[in-house]
Design a protein around this motif. Sequence first.
Motif, short mmCIF file in Angstrom:
data_model
loop_
_atom_site.label_atom_id
_atom_site.label_comp_id
_atom_site.label_asym_id
_atom_site.label_seq_id
_atom_site.Cartn_x
_atom_site.Cartn_y
_atom_site.Cartn_z
N GLY A 17 -13.45 -14.85 -65.38
CA GLY A 17 -13.66 -15.65 -66.58
C GLY A 17 -12.73 -16.84 -66.72
O GLY A 17 -12.81 -17.58 -67.69
N LYS A 18 -11.85 -17.02 -65.75
CA LYS A 18 -10.91 -18.15 -65.80
C LYS A 18 -11.59 -19.42 -65.30
O LYS A 18 -12.51 -19.36 -64.49
N PRO A 19 -11.14 -20.58 -65.78
CA PRO A 19 -11.75 -21.84 -65.35
C PRO A 19 -11.58 -22.07 -63.85
O PRO A 19 -10.61 -21.62 -63.24
N CYS A 20 -12.54 -22.77 -63.27
CA CYS A 20 -12.48 -23.17 -61.87
C CYS A 20 -12.29 -24.68 -61.81
O CYS A 20 -12.87 -25.42 -62.61
N TYR A 21 -11.50 -25.12 -60.86
CA TYR A 21 -11.21 -26.54 -60.70
C TYR A 21 -11.48 -26.96 -59.27
O TYR A 21 -11.37 -26.16 -58.34
N LEU A 22 -11.79 -28.24 -59.11
CA LEU A 22 -12.02 -28.82 -57.79
C LEU A 22 -11.04 -29.96 -57.59
O LEU A 22 -10.87 -30.80 -58.46
N SER A 23 -10.39 -29.98 -56.44
CA SER A 23 -9.50 -31.06 -56.08
C SER A 23 -10.11 -31.80 -54.90
O SER A 23 -10.14 -31.28 -53.79
N THR A 24 -10.64 -33.01 -55.16
CA THR A 24 -11.20 -33.82 -54.10
C THR A 24 -11.25 -35.27 -54.55
O THR A 24 -11.32 -35.55 -55.74
N ASP A 25 -11.20 -36.18 -53.61
CA ASP A 25 -11.39 -37.58 -53.94
C ASP A 25 -12.78 -38.04 -53.49
O ASP A 25 -13.11 -39.21 -53.56
N ASP A 26 -13.62 -37.08 -53.07
CA ASP A 26 -14.97 -37.38 -52.61
C ASP A 26 -15.97 -36.91 -53.66
O ASP A 26 -16.32 -35.73 -53.72
N GLU A 27 -16.45 -37.84 -54.49
CA GLU A 27 -17.41 -37.49 -55.54
C GLU A 27 -18.76 -37.09 -54.97
O GLU A 27 -19.60 -36.54 -55.67
N GLY A 28 -18.99 -37.33 -53.68
CA GLY A 28 -20.24 -36.96 -53.04
C GLY A 28 -20.14 -35.69 -52.23
O GLY A 28 -21.08 -35.34 -51.51
N SER A 29 -19.02 -34.97 -52.37
CA SER A 29 -18.87 -33.73 -51.60
C SER A 29 -19.89 -32.70 -52.06
O SER A 29 -20.48 -32.80 -53.14
N HIS A 30 -20.09 -31.69 -51.24
CA HIS A 30 -21.06 -30.64 -51.55
C HIS A 30 -20.76 -29.99 -52.89
O HIS A 30 -21.66 -29.82 -53.73
N VAL A 31 -19.52 -29.62 -53.13
CA VAL A 31 -19.17 -28.93 -54.38
C VAL A 31 -19.29 -29.89 -55.56
O VAL A 31 -19.73 -29.49 -56.65
N SER A 32 -18.93 -31.16 -55.38
CA SER A 32 -19.09 -32.14 -56.46
C SER A 32 -20.56 -32.30 -56.84
O SER A 32 -20.90 -32.33 -58.03
N ARG A 33 -21.43 -32.39 -55.85
CA ARG A 33 -22.87 -32.52 -56.13
C ARG A 33 -23.41 -31.25 -56.78
O ARG A 33 -24.23 -31.31 -57.70
N LEU A 34 -22.94 -30.10 -56.33
CA LEU A 34 -23.35 -28.83 -56.93
C LEU A 34 -22.92 -28.79 -58.40
O LEU A 34 -23.69 -28.37 -59.27
N ALA A 35 -21.70 -29.22 -58.68
CA ALA A 35 -21.22 -29.25 -60.06
C ALA A 35 -22.04 -30.23 -60.90
O ALA A 35 -22.41 -29.92 -62.04
N ASP A 36 -22.34 -31.41 -60.35
CA ASP A 36 -23.17 -32.39 -61.08
C ASP A 36 -24.54 -31.81 -61.41
O ASP A 36 -25.03 -31.95 -62.53
N ASN A 37 -25.16 -31.16 -60.42
CA ASN A 37 -26.48 -30.55 -60.63
C ASN A 37 -26.43 -29.41 -61.65
O ASN A 37 -27.33 -29.26 -62.47
#
Length: 115
Positions: A17-37
């Motif tokens: 139940g704790k928050p998840c964070y992403l550290s990346t400078d690539d807004e087009g990364s797989h996880v970034s796109r998954l988060a956007d979707n």
Amino acid sequence: MTPHNELRLLPWTGPDGKPCYLSTDDEGSHVSRLADNTEALQLGLAAALLDHVAVVLGGGKADQQELSTLAADLAGVLRDTLRVAESRGHRLLTPGPDTRADVTKGPMLPTGTFD
């Protein structure tokens, strides 16, 4: 663009139940796109539920169980929507002193324009 040293709050939590964070400078990364979707899906579900609320409450014949289920669903989409808003708010670039609008530049109206 998110600075590379800024963590992105993801639209889901971990198993505990704790928050998840992403550290990346690539807004087009797989996880970034998954988060956007996922954010888009969550906001779409919130809009659909809001439409459903109008139907349920507009009829005036909802029973206690339906209202209870509706309230629980609303709480869930509100939680998701707030997480999306928080995440997107953190990713907004804060303008520095050199990027703020200078109100003394640009077109000026004559003094008597609004008299």
